[in-house]
Design a protein around this motif. Structure first.
Motif, PDB file in Angstrom:
ATOM      1  N   TYR A  81      10.318 -59.122 -11.572  1.00 25.30           N
ATOM      2  CA  TYR A  81      11.404 -59.570 -12.447  1.00 25.30           C
ATOM      3  C   TYR A  81      12.497 -58.517 -12.605  1.00 25.30           C
ATOM      4  N   THR A  82      12.123 -57.250 -12.562  1.00 27.65           N
ATOM      5  CA  THR A  82      13.141 -56.196 -12.663  1.00 27.65           C
ATOM      6  C   THR A  82      13.813 -55.926 -11.324  1.00 27.65           C
ATOM      7  N   LEU A  83      13.221 -56.402 -10.238  1.00 24.65           N
ATOM      8  CA  LEU A  83      13.685 -56.230  -8.857  1.00 24.65           C
ATOM      9  C   LEU A  83      13.463 -54.814  -8.328  1.00 24.65           C
ATOM     10  N   VAL A  84      13.656 -53.825  -9.161  1.00 28.13           N
ATOM     11  CA  VAL A  84      13.443 -52.453  -8.716  1.00 28.13           C
ATOM     12  C   VAL A  84      12.795 -51.656  -9.845  1.00 28.13           C
ATOM     13  N   GLN A  85      11.799 -50.877  -9.495  1.00 32.92           N
ATOM     14  CA  GLN A  85      11.118 -49.997 -10.447  1.00 32.92           C
ATOM     15  C   GLN A  85      11.168 -48.576  -9.887  1.00 32.92           C
ATOM     16  N   PRO A  86      11.977 -47.698 -10.499  1.00 31.42           N
ATOM     17  CA  PRO A  86      12.083 -46.323  -9.976  1.00 31.42           C
ATOM     18  C   PRO A  86      11.015 -45.412 -10.566  1.00 31.42           C
ATOM     19  N   TYR A  87      10.596 -44.430  -9.790  1.00 26.41           N
ATOM     20  CA  TYR A  87       9.614 -43.441 -10.224  1.00 26.41           C
ATOM     21  C   TYR A  87      10.125 -42.051  -9.868  1.00 26.41           C
ATOM     22  N   GLU A  88      10.272 -41.201 -10.880  1.00 24.99           N
ATOM     23  CA  GLU A  88      10.636 -39.799 -10.648  1.00 24.99           C
ATOM     24  C   GLU A  88       9.332 -39.005 -10.566  1.00 24.99           C
ATOM     25  N   LEU A  89       8.873 -38.763  -9.367  1.00 27.92           N
ATOM     26  CA  LEU A  89       7.574 -38.143  -9.147  1.00 27.92           C
ATOM     27  C   LEU A  89       7.743 -36.680  -8.751  1.00 27.92           C
ATOM     28  N   PRO A  90       6.700 -35.870  -8.885  1.00 31.10           N
ATOM     29  CA  PRO A  90       6.864 -34.419  -8.680  1.00 31.10           C
ATOM     30  C   PRO A  90       7.426 -34.032  -7.324  1.00 31.10           C
ATOM     31  N   ARG A  91       6.975 -34.698  -6.268  1.00 26.86           N
ATOM     32  CA  ARG A  91       7.407 -34.284  -4.933  1.00 26.86           C
ATOM     33  C   ARG A  91       8.686 -34.970  -4.485  1.00 26.86           C
ATOM     34  N   LEU A  92       8.853 -36.242  -4.854  1.00 27.03           N
ATOM     35  CA  LEU A  92      10.078 -36.959  -4.522  1.00 27.03           C
ATOM     36  C   LEU A  92      10.154 -38.224  -5.358  1.00 27.03           C
ATOM     37  N   ALA A  93      11.363 -38.745  -5.504  1.00 25.34           N
ATOM     38  CA  ALA A  93      11.558 -40.000  -6.222  1.00 25.34           C
ATOM     39  C   ALA A  93      11.233 -41.164  -5.292  1.00 25.34           C
ATOM     40  N   VAL A  94      10.665 -42.236  -5.861  1.00 27.67           N
ATOM     41  CA  VAL A  94      10.329 -43.421  -5.084  1.00 27.67           C
ATOM     42  C   VAL A  94      10.815 -44.651  -5.846  1.00 27.67           C
ATOM     43  N   ALA A  95      11.453 -45.571  -5.141  1.00 29.29           N
ATOM     44  CA  ALA A  95      11.859 -46.846  -5.716  1.00 29.29           C
ATOM     45  C   ALA A  95      10.978 -47.945  -5.135  1.00 29.29           C
ATOM     46  N   HIS A  96      10.397 -48.762  -6.021  1.00 32.34           N
ATOM     47  CA  HIS A  96       9.561 -49.891  -5.621  1.00 32.34           C
ATOM     48  C   HIS A  96      10.391 -51.153  -5.846  1.00 32.34           C
ATOM     49  N   LEU A  97      10.724 -51.853  -4.773  1.00 35.54           N
ATOM     50  CA  LEU A  97      11.599 -53.017  -4.864  1.00 35.54           C
ATOM     51  C   LEU A  97      10.867 -54.290  -4.464  1.00 35.54           C
ATOM     52  N   ASP A  98      11.180 -55.382  -5.164  1.00 33.00           N
ATOM     53  CA  ASP A  98      10.708 -56.714  -4.801  1.00 33.00           C
ATOM     54  C   ASP A  98      11.954 -57.567  -4.613  1.00 33.00           C
ATOM     55  N   LEU A  99      12.219 -57.983  -3.387  1.00 32.45           N
ATOM     56  CA  LEU A  99      13.475 -58.661  -3.059  1.00 32.45           C
ATOM     57  C   LEU A  99      13.350 -60.180  -3.047  1.00 32.45           C
ATOM     58  N   TYR A 100      12.235 -60.723  -3.565  1.00 31.23           N
ATOM     59  CA  TYR A 100      12.019 -62.166  -3.487  1.00 31.23           C
ATOM     60  C   TYR A 100      13.140 -62.948  -4.165  1.00 31.23           C
ATOM     61  N   ARG A 101      13.680 -62.402  -5.275  1.00 33.70           N
ATOM     62  CA  ARG A 101      14.625 -63.154  -6.082  1.00 33.70           C
ATOM     63  C   ARG A 101      16.085 -62.858  -5.750  1.00 33.70           C
ATOM     64  N   ILE A 102      16.345 -62.043  -4.709  1.00 38.80           N
ATOM     65  CA  ILE A 102      17.753 -61.825  -4.369  1.00 38.80           C
ATOM     66  C   ILE A 102      18.236 -62.960  -3.478  1.00 38.80           C
ATOM     67  N   GLY A 103      19.527 -63.289  -3.591  1.00 40.13           N
ATOM     68  CA  GLY A 103      20.075 -64.394  -2.815  1.00 40.13           C
ATOM     69  C   GLY A 103      20.769 -63.965  -1.549  1.00 40.13           C
ATOM     70  N   ASP A 104      21.151 -62.686  -1.480  1.00 37.24           N
ATOM     71  CA  ASP A 104      21.915 -62.214  -0.326  1.00 37.24           C
ATOM     72  C   ASP A 104      21.653 -60.721  -0.146  1.00 37.24           C
ATOM     73  N   PRO A 105      21.597 -60.225   1.091  1.00 31.93           N
ATOM     74  CA  PRO A 105      21.370 -58.796   1.307  1.00 31.93           C
ATOM     75  C   PRO A 105      22.370 -57.889   0.608  1.00 31.93           C
ATOM     76  N   GLU A 107      23.202 -57.877  -2.306  1.00 31.56           N
ATOM     77  CA  GLU A 107      22.728 -57.520  -3.642  1.00 31.56           C
ATOM     78  C   GLU A 107      21.987 -56.189  -3.661  1.00 31.56           C
ATOM     79  N   LEU A 108      21.634 -55.704  -2.495  1.00 33.84           N
ATOM     80  CA  LEU A 108      21.010 -54.372  -2.432  1.00 33.84           C
ATOM     81  C   LEU A 108      21.961 -53.297  -2.957  1.00 33.84           C
ATOM     82  N   ASP A 109      23.272 -53.549  -2.820  1.00 32.69           N
ATOM     83  CA  ASP A 109      24.239 -52.585  -3.342  1.00 32.69           C
ATOM     84  C   ASP A 109      24.142 -52.491  -4.853  1.00 32.69           C
ATOM     85  N   GLU A 110      23.999 -53.631  -5.517  1.00 29.49           N
ATOM     86  CA  GLU A 110      23.875 -53.635  -6.966  1.00 29.49           C
ATOM     87  C   GLU A 110      22.580 -52.943  -7.415  1.00 29.49           C
ATOM     88  N   LEU A 111      21.557 -53.041  -6.606  1.00 26.00           N
ATOM     89  CA  LEU A 111      20.284 -52.402  -6.946  1.00 26.00           C
ATOM     90  C   LEU A 111      20.303 -50.901  -6.684  1.00 26.00           C
TER      91      LEU A 111
END
Length: 525
Positions: A81-105, A107-111
């Motif tokens: 539902y949030t589409l993207v969940q960011p994690y600031e982790l000790p070694r590097l940042a990681v973004a977990h994305l679920d693109l099921y609900r996007i209508g067009d590629p 929209e990755l810019d907005e994310l």
């Protein structure tokens, strides 16, 4: 190939065969694969997760993020539902994305997808909805049910980039662990050093160890007389010296790690975990500072070690070849100080370069190195400073200092290791503590040998302190400009202070004038 099966640790997937199929017999194997990939994840990486509902994508993503966080209880909510969940982790940042609900590629810019990948890594579910927006270097991971209940099949596909060689390496490490009595072990990243080696803390049940990953170097640039910089500077290229030196130190009663398993050809070592307690603490300003009594224990160890004869040759490897550390000779010392004109001086600008007479710099240092000939020599552990010293409170005497990073041991002036400690490159050692530690070392050496040459040692120490500080100024700028590791630059002011103190000794008066003329200390004024 099943997960954990050993692979050629230095192999690259052959052209036209970018697919790797792994049988995952249970959920633990899926978790292990996630940890294997977490161990090699780096900024810019994108992993595209494919699979039907219940295929194991959530299990994989949760395990990877928890491994990177070193937190088995880390909350990993679904980004549906949030589409993207960011994690600031000790070694590097990681973004977990679920693109099921996007209508067009688009929209990755907005994310903020491009921003995430520029600075960290990304896990992408429903990646097909990204169109052609994912990088060519994306790792595709497809999970599907296996033949048995709870089993899965993972298919990894990569078209470009370094994924193939990195996957071969990390799966080879997993196979090495399985064969070494650590089957199914958890893998957690440990802070590494400035080399290509990486380290992990691994655990299987109640057992823990440190996994050393030492990739074999190829295509070293020849810099002089048919040799590379590493060869001239006597930097170890394989793991055998570490094993030999550790065995010799343990035979002398010092706390070097036991070797649980070794694969020298692949560059894998599994060694005793000496613990996490170091010789520094966090100061009032938030920066690390020495714990004086632990530095005193470390200087006592050096005095004890240097008061005894050098260890004899040590057998190492299956064939039992005898290992003798190489000499820390003039060639090695000289090529190290040459890092200052090669890397540090250019960082100061053209004015510093114009003021610097490089030929005179090299000539002055050669005189000092020649003066070391005929002086006492001993094993030099090379980086005897806080990152490599473990505090072991349950042991006694000199055994309270655990010793790691032993592979570059050489035979040279014992003053070098004293310099490494009392002018710690990563921790500010106040001048009064420096002087007290040197006095403590001298007193211990004189107690062991009333004929100990204090004046000669103090002159040697000044030379070794200046040589080491000169080298490190060049190394830290090189790490920034060549290797993209700018965090080393924050240590430069400390190193310049150490260098200024060292060249104040009368034996280095000519070099002091050279450094002042070149403007080495100008930024400290």
């Amino acid at each position: 190939m099943t997960a954990g099966e050993p692979t050629d640790a230095n192999a690259v997937a052959p052209a036209g065969a970018p697919r790797l199929t792994l049988a995952l017999p249970d959920e633990a194997a899926t978790v292990a694969l996630a940890e294997d990939i977490a161990a090699i994840l780096k900024p810019g990486d994108v992993i595209a997760l494919h699979g039907d509902l219940g295929a194991g994508k959530t299990t994989f993503a949760r395990a990877l993020l928890r491994a990177l966080a070193d937190d088995p209880a880390l909350e990993v909510p679904s980004p549906t539902y949030t589409l993207v969940q960011p994690y600031e982790l000790p070694r590097l940042a990681v973004a977990h994305l679920d693109l099921y609900r996007i209508g067009d590629p688009s929209e990755l810019d907005e994310l903020g997808f491009d921003e995430f990948v520029a600075t960290g890594a990304a896990l992408v579910e429903w990646p097909e909805r990204a169109g052609d927006r994912l990088p060519d270097t994306t790792l595709s991971l497809e999970l599907a049910p296996g033949p048995d209940e709870d089993s899965r099949v993972a298919v990894l596909t990569v078209d470009a980039g370094s994924w193939a060689s990195r996957l071969a390496r990390t799966l080879g490490l997993r196979g090495f662990l399985d064969q070494s009595g650590f089957a199914g072990a958890t893998r957690r990243h440990l802070a590494g050093d400035a080399s290509a080696r990486t380290f992990e803390r691994v655990a299987s049940g109640e057992r823990a160890a440190v996994l050393m990953n030492w990739p074999l170097r190829r295509d070293e640039t020849v810099v002089r007389d048919g040799r590379s910089y590493r060869q001239i500077a006597r930097i170890a290229e394989r793991a055998e010296p570490f094993v030999a030196v550790a065995a010799a130190l343990k035979a002398h009663g010092y706390s070097a790690p036991d070797i649980h398993a070794a694969d020298f050809e692949s560059g894998f070592l599994l060694v005793e975990d000496l613990g996490r307690d170091g010789v520094v603490r966090t100061g009032a300003d938030g920066e690390p500072e020495p714990i004086p009594e632990r530095y005193e224990a470390a200087i006592d160890l050096l005095a004890d070690f240097h008061s005894d004869a050098m260890p004899p040759p040590v057998p190492v490897g299956e064939a039992g070849e005898l290992y003798v550390p190489p000499p820390y000779d003039t060639d090695a010392l000289a090529i190290e100080v040459d890092l200052l004109p090669a890397w540090y001086l250019p960082s100061l600008g053209t004015e510093a370069m114009a003021a610097a007479d490089i030929d005179r710099f090299q000539a002055l240092w050669l005189v000092r190195f020649a003066a070391l000939e005929g002086r006492p020599v001993h094993w030099v552990l090379r980086d005897f400073h806080s990152p490599n010293l473990i505090w072991m409170a349950d042991r006694e005497g000199v055994a309270r200092i655990g010793l790691i990073d032993l592979q570059d041991t050489v035979v040279g002036s014992p003053a070098y290791d004293v310099a490494s400690l009392v002018q710690d490159a990563r921790v500010t050692v106040p001048d009064d503590l420096h002087d007290a530690l040197v006095a403590r070392y001298v007193a211990a050496r004189r107690e062991a040998d009333p004929a100990f040459d204090e004046d000669g040692f103090r002159a040697d120490l000044a030379v070794m302190e200046a040589q080491r500080a000169t080298k490190i100024l060049g190394v830290f700028v090189r790490l920034d400009r060549r290797d993209g590791k700018p965090h080393y630059l924050r240590h430069l002011g400390r190193i310049r202070h150490y260098l200024r103190k060292a060249v104040s000794h009368p034996v280095l008066s000519d070099l002091r004038v050279w450094y002042e003329t070149a403007g080495i200390f100008r930024t400290d004024d």
